[in-house]
Design a protein around this motif. Structure first.
Motif, PDB file in Angstrom:
ATOM      1  N   GLU A   1       0.804  -1.083  -0.093  1.00 57.03           N
ATOM      2  CA  GLU A   1      -0.153   0.046  -0.077  1.00 57.03           C
ATOM      3  C   GLU A   1       0.732   1.168  -0.100  1.00 57.03           C
ATOM      4  O   GLU A   1       0.638   2.178  -0.656  1.00 57.03           O
TER       5      GLU A   1
ATOM      6  N   SER B   1       2.059   2.029  -3.475  1.00 54.11           N
ATOM      7  CA  SER B   1       0.617   1.903  -4.538  1.00 54.11           C
ATOM      8  C   SER B   1       0.264   3.321  -4.894  1.00 54.11           C
ATOM      9  O   SER B   1      -0.634   3.986  -4.224  1.00 54.11           O
ATOM     10  N   PHE B   2       0.986   4.229  -5.740  1.00 56.79           N
ATOM     11  CA  PHE B   2       0.767   5.457  -6.185  1.00 56.79           C
ATOM     12  C   PHE B   2      -0.351   5.478  -7.140  1.00 56.79           C
ATOM     13  O   PHE B   2      -0.270   4.765  -8.291  1.00 56.79           O
ATOM     14  N   ASN B   3      -1.138   6.293  -6.978  1.00 53.03           N
ATOM     15  CA  ASN B   3      -2.211   6.626  -7.873  1.00 53.03           C
ATOM     16  C   ASN B   3      -1.824   7.783  -8.903  1.00 53.03           C
ATOM     17  O   ASN B   3      -0.822   8.195  -8.974  1.00 53.03           O
TER      18      ASN B   3
ATOM     19  N   GLU C   1      -1.109  11.138  -7.687  1.00 51.77           N
ATOM     20  CA  GLU C   1       0.186  11.317  -6.913  1.00 51.77           C
ATOM     21  C   GLU C   1       1.203  11.159  -7.908  1.00 51.77           C
ATOM     22  O   GLU C   1       2.399  12.095  -7.513  1.00 51.77           O
TER      23      GLU C   1
ATOM     24  N   ASN D   1      -4.235  16.431   0.920  1.00 55.56           N
ATOM     25  CA  ASN D   1      -4.664  15.055   1.192  1.00 55.56           C
ATOM     26  C   ASN D   1      -4.677  15.363   2.760  1.00 55.56           C
ATOM     27  O   ASN D   1      -5.456  14.426   3.329  1.00 55.56           O
TER      28      ASN D   1
ATOM     29  N   GLN E   1      -7.149  10.139   4.130  1.00 52.43           N
ATOM     30  CA  GLN E   1      -6.206  10.201   3.218  1.00 52.43           C
ATOM     31  C   GLN E   1      -4.970  10.369   3.989  1.00 52.43           C
ATOM     32  O   GLN E   1      -3.885  10.433   3.353  1.00 52.43           O
TER      33      GLN E   1
ATOM     34  N   THR F   1      -2.264   8.122   1.833  1.00 50.00           N
ATOM     35  CA  THR F   1      -1.748   9.027   0.711  1.00 50.00           C
ATOM     36  C   THR F   1      -0.713  10.076   1.105  1.00 50.00           C
ATOM     37  O   THR F   1       0.256  10.254   0.734  1.00 50.00           O
ATOM     38  N   THR F   2      -1.126  10.691   2.199  1.00 53.40           N
ATOM     39  CA  THR F   2      -0.419  11.912   2.806  1.00 53.40           C
ATOM     40  C   THR F   2       1.035  11.466   3.141  1.00 53.40           C
ATOM     41  O   THR F   2       2.127  11.765   2.862  1.00 53.40           O
TER      42      THR F   2
ATOM     43  N   ARG G   1       2.655   8.494   1.953  1.00 52.89           N
ATOM     44  CA  ARG G   1       3.477   8.156   0.780  1.00 52.89           C
ATOM     45  C   ARG G   1       4.095   9.429   0.291  1.00 52.89           C
ATOM     46  O   ARG G   1       5.162   9.508  -0.104  1.00 52.89           O
ATOM     47  N   LEU G   2       3.163  10.531   0.207  1.00 48.00           N
ATOM     48  CA  LEU G   2       3.814  11.896  -0.476  1.00 48.00           C
ATOM     49  C   LEU G   2       5.077  12.523   0.356  1.00 48.00           C
ATOM     50  O   LEU G   2       5.793  12.977   0.044  1.00 48.00           O
TER      51      LEU G   2
END
Length: 235
Positions: free
Chosen positions: A5, A8-10, A13, A194, A200, A203-204, A206-207
């Motif tokens: 996960e 796993s970049f969308n 991103e 995010n 989120q 996502t935050t 990951r970035l």
């Protein structure tokens, strides 16, 4: 969050990451020649109003980034002093575009690259430059054959600093370029966006990790290149 996960970049991103790298690249590319020219003048010449120019160049270091972005908006917005003329004459719109993100990064990072290059040039022995000119080499060739090679570690360091600073630019960018996904939403802006949305957190994170890794890689490359240039200099 599992390792899968975490990696796993969308699409959004990936767009933000690539856009940040693109903005930083153009920021460093455009800044370098102007910084090199200005740093040489600041290091080698004395003239009336020099302290004022130095203060203006370094002003973005102490101004709140939002203030810098707002001033850019006043100048380059569609109704701004310069922006209105560009739009009416050439149909060029800078504010809230990719170009605005690049310009904001250039303005904010410019003091760093100028200071680094100026310090490097000041450390070059002026006797070497004088000897070159005595032998008949003009000032421009002396600059590129003597000054630039000897100041190269500082030039590289300053350019990488500008690149790295651009990667982290937020305040001026969101004010002048906006937060438009796929166009002006750089990595810091994507992190901010995010953070405001419940659920989120992954996502935050990951970035944020990407931001840390990119910054570390850039600074590590900078140190490696400077060390290598210094080693060549003394060999």
């Amino acid at each position: 969050m599992t390792g899968i996960e975490l990696l796993s970049f969308n699409t959004a991103e990936i767009q933000a990451i690539l856009l940040s790298l693109k903005v930083a690249f153009y920021c460093a590319l455009v800044s370098l020649p102007f910084a090199l020219w200005l740093a040489h003048i600041m290091a080698r010449r004395s003239f009336y109003g020099k302290s004022i120019i130095e203060s203006l160049v370094h002003l973005p270091l102490v101004l709140p980034p939002v203030t810098t972005g707002y001033l850019l908006l006043l100048m380059f917005g569609t109704n701004g002093w310069i922006g209105q003329w560009l739009y009416s004459t050439f149909n060029i719109k800078i504010a809230f575009s990719f170009y605005a993100a690049v310009l904001a990064s250039i303005i904010v990072s410019f003091p760093l690259i100028v200071r680094s290059i100026r310090t490097a040039i000041e450390m070059v022995d002026t006797d070497l430059e004088d000897a070159s000119r005595i032998l008949g080499v003009n000032r421009l060739k002396t600059f590129f054959r003597i000054t630039v090679p000897l100041a190269l570690p500082g030039i590289i360091s300053g350019t990488v600093l500008a690149f790295a600073r651009s990667l982290g630019e937020f305040g001026a960018t969101i004010t002048f370029a906006g937060n438009i996904a796929g166009e002006t939403q750089t990595l810091p802006l994507a992190i901010y966006s995010n953070m405001q949305v419940p659920g989120q957190e992954g996502t935050t994170l990951r970035l944020v990790l990407v931001s840390v890794v990119l910054s570390f890689i850039v600074m590590a490359i900078s140190e490696w290149m400077v060390r290598r240039m210094k080693a060549r200099k003394f060999n």
